[in-house]
Design a protein around this motif. Sequence first.
Motif, PDB file in Angstrom:
ATOM      1  N   TYR A 121      32.079  15.044  40.539  1.00 13.77           N
ATOM      2  CA  TYR A 121      30.816  14.731  39.858  1.00 13.77           C
ATOM      3  C   TYR A 121      31.001  13.542  38.910  1.00 13.77           C
ATOM      4  O   TYR A 121      30.190  12.611  38.903  1.00 13.77           O
ATOM      5  N   GLU A 122      32.097  13.572  38.140  1.00 11.19           N
ATOM      6  CA  GLU A 122      32.324  12.482  37.178  1.00 11.19           C
ATOM      7  C   GLU A 122      32.490  11.143  37.880  1.00 11.19           C
ATOM      8  O   GLU A 122      31.966  10.126  37.422  1.00 11.19           O
ATOM      9  N   TRP A 125      29.070  10.152  39.286  1.00 11.82           N
ATOM     10  CA  TRP A 125      28.175   9.773  38.191  1.00 11.82           C
ATOM     11  C   TRP A 125      28.490   8.364  37.690  1.00 11.82           C
ATOM     12  O   TRP A 125      27.577   7.555  37.453  1.00 11.82           O
ATOM     13  N   TYR A 128      27.128   6.064  40.162  1.00 14.41           N
ATOM     14  CA  TYR A 128      25.673   6.052  40.048  1.00 14.41           C
ATOM     15  C   TYR A 128      25.227   5.141  38.893  1.00 14.41           C
ATOM     16  O   TYR A 128      24.305   4.338  39.038  1.00 14.41           O
ATOM     17  N   GLU A 129      25.933   5.231  37.790  1.00 16.10           N
ATOM     18  CA  GLU A 129      25.600   4.394  36.633  1.00 16.10           C
ATOM     19  C   GLU A 129      25.840   2.909  36.939  1.00 16.10           C
ATOM     20  O   GLU A 129      25.047   2.054  36.551  1.00 16.10           O
ATOM     21  N   VAL A 212      24.513  13.499  43.495  1.00 20.49           N
ATOM     22  CA  VAL A 212      24.871  13.939  42.141  1.00 20.49           C
ATOM     23  C   VAL A 212      24.094  15.201  41.789  1.00 20.49           C
ATOM     24  O   VAL A 212      24.645  16.185  41.291  1.00 20.49           O
ATOM     25  N   ASN A 213      22.780  15.213  42.134  1.00 20.71           N
ATOM     26  CA  ASN A 213      21.939  16.375  41.858  1.00 20.71           C
ATOM     27  C   ASN A 213      22.433  17.616  42.577  1.00 20.71           C
ATOM     28  O   ASN A 213      22.519  18.695  41.991  1.00 20.71           O
TER      29      ASN A 213
END
Length: 312
Positions: A121-122, A125, A128-129, A212-213
Amino acid sequence: MKLWYFFKLFVFLLIAGLTYQHRDEIMLRVRTAVHAYFPCTIPVTYSLGQFDTQFGLSRADFLMRIATAENAWEDVAGKELFKYVESGGDMTVNLIYDARQQTTEKLQEIGDTISDKKSTYEKLWAEYERLSAELVKEKTAYEREVAQLKNLQSAYQREVARANKRGGAEEAEYDRLETQRLEINKRVAEVNGSLSRLNKTISATNTLGAQVNALVQELKLNVDIYNTTGRTRGEEFSEGEYIYDSEGKRINIYEFSDTTKLARVLIHELGHGIQMEHVEDSDAIMYRLNAGKNDTITEADQAELRRVCRIK
Ligand SMILES: [Zn+2]
């Protein structure tokens, strides 16, 4: 006279025979009495009883861990308090696999899954950022290109309209307008390229966002399962116990999450094996719960040992 002699001899041999037949049982009774009335004077012998292999521990490894646990008390007492014997010990040590250890293993498994998913996830994420920031940049650049193109187009259209009003462009003016027209076409192609790149980034960001969701939902679910599993078992359960009843003395070990916890529960139950009671210090090995984080005995443990062994 002779008859009386033979009778005495007969009775003597009978008693000796019975004593011999039951010598183990008699010795056990004698040893148990000594342990009860003169604690710590002779070692409590122990043998392995039930040994379940699902813990992933070998017999030799388990015996080595018990021997290490013995030392915790023996070092303080300055003498041998426990002794391993192949069979027929004063006390039996059992390693019993049941729902308790199963739950511990399940919790560890879910815990591992959670930390795996969390690190995925990290990473996602962060990606994603990065993509979102890129998207903002591309969008700003695209909007700037569109605005510039619109300016060029309206300037060109104004000049064409002016020329038409005059009844057509002269050669030099025509060449200039043509250059402008070609420039506009080039810009249109560039803007279209930017738009297509922007759409790709939007789509990649959305896909990643969905991933991510989904991962967040999975993480939540796993944390829920983890908490429910832990709650079902409850905060307090027997990791081990010392029993002394008509069947004799025995230590049952049911659960340990790591080797430190195993060491603690072994030291604790061995302590009961020489009649030690629970102490108040929550860090102590002889506290009623296995709460401490290391396998070092505390002042309270030592005081309890000295009380039981009558060491001044
Ligand atoms: Zn206890």
